[in-house]
Design an enzyme around this catalytic site. Structure first.
Site, short mmCIF file in Angstrom:
data_model
loop_
_atom_site.label_atom_id
_atom_site.label_comp_id
_atom_site.label_asym_id
_atom_site.label_seq_id
_atom_site.Cartn_x
_atom_site.Cartn_y
_atom_site.Cartn_z
N HIS A 407 0.80 -1.23 0.00
CA HIS A 407 0.00 0.00 0.00
C HIS A 407 0.84 1.27 0.00
O HIS A 407 0.27 2.37 0.11
CB HIS A 407 -0.93 0.02 1.21
CG HIS A 407 -2.12 -0.88 1.07
ND1 HIS A 407 -3.28 -0.52 0.41
CD2 HIS A 407 -2.33 -2.15 1.49
CE1 HIS A 407 -4.15 -1.51 0.45
NE2 HIS A 407 -3.60 -2.51 1.10
N LYS A 602 -9.34 13.25 4.63
CA LYS A 602 -8.32 12.21 4.66
C LYS A 602 -7.60 12.29 6.00
O LYS A 602 -7.64 13.33 6.66
CB LYS A 602 -7.28 12.42 3.54
CG LYS A 602 -7.83 12.36 2.12
CD LYS A 602 -6.76 12.74 1.12
CE LYS A 602 -7.33 12.73 -0.30
NZ LYS A 602 -7.62 11.37 -0.77
N ARG A 603 -6.92 11.22 6.38
CA ARG A 603 -6.07 11.34 7.56
C ARG A 603 -5.00 12.39 7.26
O ARG A 603 -4.55 12.55 6.11
CB ARG A 603 -5.44 9.99 7.94
CG ARG A 603 -4.50 9.40 6.92
CD ARG A 603 -4.03 8.01 7.37
NE ARG A 603 -3.24 7.36 6.32
CZ ARG A 603 -1.94 7.49 6.18
NH1 ARG A 603 -1.25 8.23 7.03
NH2 ARG A 603 -1.29 6.86 5.21
N THR A 713 -9.23 5.82 -2.25
CA THR A 713 -10.58 5.32 -2.53
C THR A 713 -11.62 6.40 -2.29
O THR A 713 -12.72 6.32 -2.83
CB THR A 713 -10.92 4.08 -1.67
OG1 THR A 713 -10.66 4.37 -0.30
CG2 THR A 713 -10.12 2.87 -2.11
N LYS A 717 -15.34 7.45 -4.22
CA LYS A 717 -16.63 7.69 -3.55
C LYS A 717 -17.22 9.03 -3.97
O LYS A 717 -18.42 9.14 -4.24
CB LYS A 717 -16.44 7.62 -2.03
CG LYS A 717 -16.02 6.25 -1.54
CD LYS A 717 -15.40 6.31 -0.15
CE LYS A 717 -14.69 5.00 0.18
NZ LYS A 717 -13.78 5.10 1.34
#
Length: 857
Positions: A407, A602-603, A713, A717
């Site tokens: 990842h 997002k983080r 991702t 969405k």
């Protein structure tokens, strides 16, 4: 009953391991003719009494009221919305359990090859709404609870998100479990049952700092989990590992600490199918929870020390590893989870009655990132030490069982463990890793004689003080196949961090499976009005297109239909009003719903570049301040939303949050600009918050430095819900643009090959920021001047930017033509068929795991 115990046996492993048959997994006995025999009692009486899924209103109402009376021990007089939620959830769980039992029996009968998805995170979100939609019973339940005096919307709001994950890694795992069940694939997930999750994010109202508090999501009863107290495994830490010296590679691992892994099962329903798979979560408990001898001796803290030590393992997701204790706890967490999961998988395999050498024919294990990599040496330990398999046979079994998903290509994010820590906590596994490395290095030397630099680059052990175990390399050589999660990312994996391994093992081992999302949650559940419009327009039940997302392409002709565009735009507007209502009720803030909604969720991380976004907002604010009244009339009003958590020890990320909050405080109160620009940081980001934010977005930002975002991702969405994409040429952004057409996205920035050259130029041939970009220099100087709070606080953040703004103008210009903007929105949604997690999970099933769908009758 009296138990006699030889003290000398304490801490020594029992051999051979006994695989206890648990309360699930039984098969019916058969007579001589092969006909199944009923196990006990009158078969007809049993079958008449066994229930099916409740589908009509009367059955549902009766089930709800029954749980109010018996499970909750309450009456209509004292039942509130929380109680109604619990009764509804328990009623729905009853239905899931019926299908879950049928699925388990089918798998046990047929003994198909199964896949197991090991992920340290499963960001599930709320379960009730998702379960009702997948069962196809939402309308029936809504009607029943309405007659009993409750609103389904109010009931759904009572559920807390399960605190089992943090970001995209965990949400991807959750989507894959949903898709596996919906595609009727025999896939189980394995994770940890965190008591407090990662943390509840709070914002200090005076300074703007992020504060962390425990997230006690299990304080109320969790109706979606089924405790399996009969499923328990012992897991060992510390101790000593002594070679047996009998001519085999076996060793005896003894002493140290032993804890128990207790299973909790979470049902995963498929969409419009009876298939209901399982997510098994492990909770750590002490083998002996209370030391009575210490208590009687007056050592009250010592009496519960082992209990506290064991419980800490599954208390928190991602313990802060900036301390020695935190690093050790994180290592224990990873081993505890992988050891318990493997013990469970091996037990299930042994119930089939096949020899252990056939293990890969029945089991595929997917490693979601490097966190579960310890499963590789753990399976070697079990095969060699407990199953008496020769080393070569054991290694062949291992390398045909595991599959590794990478990842990240960021070197600093590749997991490594200090050798001294490994030797202390997992002495036997460190021995095995050394043995694997020796064998591997010898093979590399044979392939590339005399290439010592290559040996150093590829070794599982990184030299230094201390030495480190390279977990990504171990995952690579211990797996049958390795994949990235977007086409660009997979190419970078093969040409950068694993380049030597590609040259050694061949290109065929390395592939790509672009990430995907489940349209059930990320369109049907979070945007029901749009889902209904799509079903009416396509002329099919939503069950058809939700499981074949390419059907959305049939919407393309509707871009020229003015009535359809008006309906599409009206739904977007109502979603913006829903978000505004959420912000009003939770934060007490009023949102301008006639403005463009610009979202980045997002983080918090430097490579995700929330800092670039906030600098863009400041630039817009300073520009507005210098405009005349006439110029302001031509400006698009914009509302900017941020949400995401920063790791507790990540100082720069936390500074970014502080800057966002303090800039928002200034611009939202400025009478000159507040009608044209406002900004909000929404605390404690979760799946449920994302389900409100995503359908409301006009534009979303995915602006990582090229070559750093593996896939992403959230971009999928937003686009699925008709939000346009502003981004860099990175990760899955590229593939989205290929599908929807580059005229429907807004790209900026450099391509991946140019990034390293730019870093070199910035480091060795710097140009003053005032010359390179006067507008950016103005923004940085404004922050440094203290306009948004204490200037000194932000210097570390500003320095990272100084060492490292036209796309937004393109967005503004495009938004002026609202009709064309709606067309772009429709085209974007219509071309998102490729990004369904159903497609991705089928790629894994066919090209990696070699498993087949199992239809449950």
């Amino acid at each position: 009953m009296t138990t006699f115990l030889d003290p000398k046996s304490i801490g020594k492993p029992a051999r051979p391991r006994r695989h206890v048959r648990t309360l699930t997994g039984y098969l019916p006995e058969t007579d001589a003719s092969g006909k199944e025999k009923w196990p006990r009692g009158d078969e007809k009486v049993w079958k008449d009494a066994m229930r099916d899924v409740d589908k009509d209103a009367d059955q549902i109402t009766k089930s709800f009221v029954n749980h109010v009376q018996t499970s909750l021990a309450r009456q209509p007089y004292n039942l509130d919305n929380l109680g109604a939620y619990q009764a509804s959830a328990l009623s729905v769980r009853d239905n899931l359990l019926v299908n879950w039992n049928e699925t388990a029996l089918q798998y046990t009968r047929k003994a198909p090859k199964r896949a197991y998805y090991l992920s340290l995170e499963f960001l599930m979100g709320r379960t009730l709404d998702n379960a009702l939609l997948n069962l196809g019973l939402k309308d029936e339940y809504a009607g029943s609870v309405k007659k009993l005096g409750f609103s389904m919307e109010d009931i759904l709001e009572q559920e807390r998100d399960a605190a089992l994950g943090n970001g995209g890694l965990g949400r991807l795992a959750a989507c894959y479990l949903d898709s596996s069940a919906s595609q009727e694939l025999p896939v189980w997930g394995y994770g940890l049952r965190y008591k407090y999750g990662i943390f509840q994010q709070l914002i200090d109202s005076s300074s703007g700092n992020q504060l962390e508090a425990p997230d006690p999501w299990l304080d109320n009863q969790n109706p979606w989990e089924l405790p399996r107290l009969d499923v328990a495994y012992e897991v060992r830490f510390y101790g000593s590992a002594d070679r047996v010296n009998d001519g085999t590679p076996r060793a005896a691992w003894t002493g140290g600490q032993e804890v128990l892994a207790i299973a909790y099962d979470v049902m995963i329903p498929g969409c419009y199918t009876k298939t209901t798979n399982n997510l098994r979560l492990w909770e750590s408990k002490p083998k002996r929870g209370f030391d009575l001898n210490s208590f009687n001796a007056g050592n009250y803290e010592g009496a519960v020390e082992s209990s506290n030590s064991a419980s800490a393992i599954t208390s928190v997701l991602y313990p802060n590893d900036h301390t020695t204790f935190g690093k050790e706890l994180r290592l224990k967490q990873q081993y505890f989870w992988t050891a318990a999961s493997l013990a469970d998988i091996i037990r299930r395999f042994k119930n089939i009655g096949k020899p252990i050498t056939e293990f890969p024919d029945y089991v595929a294990i997917q490693l979601n990132d490097t966190h579960p990599t310890l499963a590789i040496p753990e399976l070697m330990r079990v095969l060699v030490d407990e199953e008496d398999q020769p080393w070569a046979t054991a290694w062949q079994i291992v390398t045909n069982t595991f599959f590794y998903t990478n990842h990240t290509v960021l070197p600093e994010a590749l997991e490594k463990w200090p050798v001294p820590l490994m030797e202390h906590v997992l002495p036997r596994h460190m021995q095995i890793i050394y043995d694997i490395n020796l064998q591997f290095m010898q093979a590399v030397e044979r392939a590339f004689p005399g290439d010592r630099e290559r040996l150093g680059r590829m070794s599982l052990i990184e030299e230094g003080f201390p030495k480190q175990v390279r977990m990504a390399f171990l995952a690579c050589i211990g797996s049958r196949k390795v994949n990235g999660v977007a086409e660009l990312h997979s190419d970078l994996v093969k040409t950068t961090i694993l380049k030597d391994f590609v040259e050694f093992e061949g290109i065929s081992k390395f592939g790509n499976v672009t990430n995907g999302i489940t349209p059930r949650r990320w369109l049907d559940q979070c945007n029901p009005e749009l889902s209904a419009l799509i079903s009416r327009t396509l002329g099919v039940d939503k069950a058809v297109w939700l499981k074949d997302l390419h059907r959305l392409a049939e919407l393309l002709p509707q871009t020229e239909d003015a009535k359809f565009r008006a309906e599409w735009a009206a739904i977007k507007q109502r979603n913006k009003e829903r978000l505004a209502h959420h912000v009003q009720t939770t934060l007490g803030l009023t949102i301008n719903t006639n403005a463009m909604f610009d979202v980045q969720i997002k983080r918090l991380h430097e490579y995700k570049r929330q800092s670039l976004n906030i600098l863009g907002v400041i630039h817009r604010y300073l520009t507005l301040k210098n405009m005349s009244a006439a110029e302001k009339k031509k400006v698009n009003p914009k509302v900017v939303f941020f949400a995401g958590k920063a790791a507790p020890a990540y100082y720069i990320a936390k500074l970014t949050i502080r800057l966002i909050v303090n800039v928002a405080r200034i611009i939202n109160e400025d009478p000159d600009t507040k009608d044209l620009l406002s900004m909000y940081f929404l605390p404690d980001y979760s799946v449920s918050l994302a389900e409100v934010l995503i359908p409301a977005s006009d534009i979303s930002q995915h602006i990582s430095t090229a070559g750093t975002e593996a896939s992403g991702t959230s971009n999928m969405k937003f686009c699925l819900n008709g939000g346009l994409l502003l981004g860099t040429v990175d990760g899955a952004n590229i593939e989205i643009a290929e599908e929807v057409g580059e005229s429907n996205v807004f790209f900026f920035g450099h391509l991946t090959p140019a990034v390293e050259d730019l870093r070199y130029q910035h480091a060795y041939h710097p140009i003053p920021i005032e010359e390179k970009c006067p507008a950016l220099a103005n923004v940085l100087n404004t922050v440094s001047s203290g306009r948004f709070g204490d200037a000194d606080v932000y210097e570390p953040l500003l320095n990272t930017i100084r060492q490292d703004i036209a796309a937004l103008a393109m967005v503004d210009e495009a938004y002026l033509d609202r009709d064309e903007w709606v067309k772009k929105s429709i085209r974007t949604s219509a071309k998102m068929g490729k990004f369904s997690s159903d497609r991705a999970i089928n790629e894994y099933a066919e090209s990696y795991w070699n498993i087949e769908a199992q239809h449950i009758v």
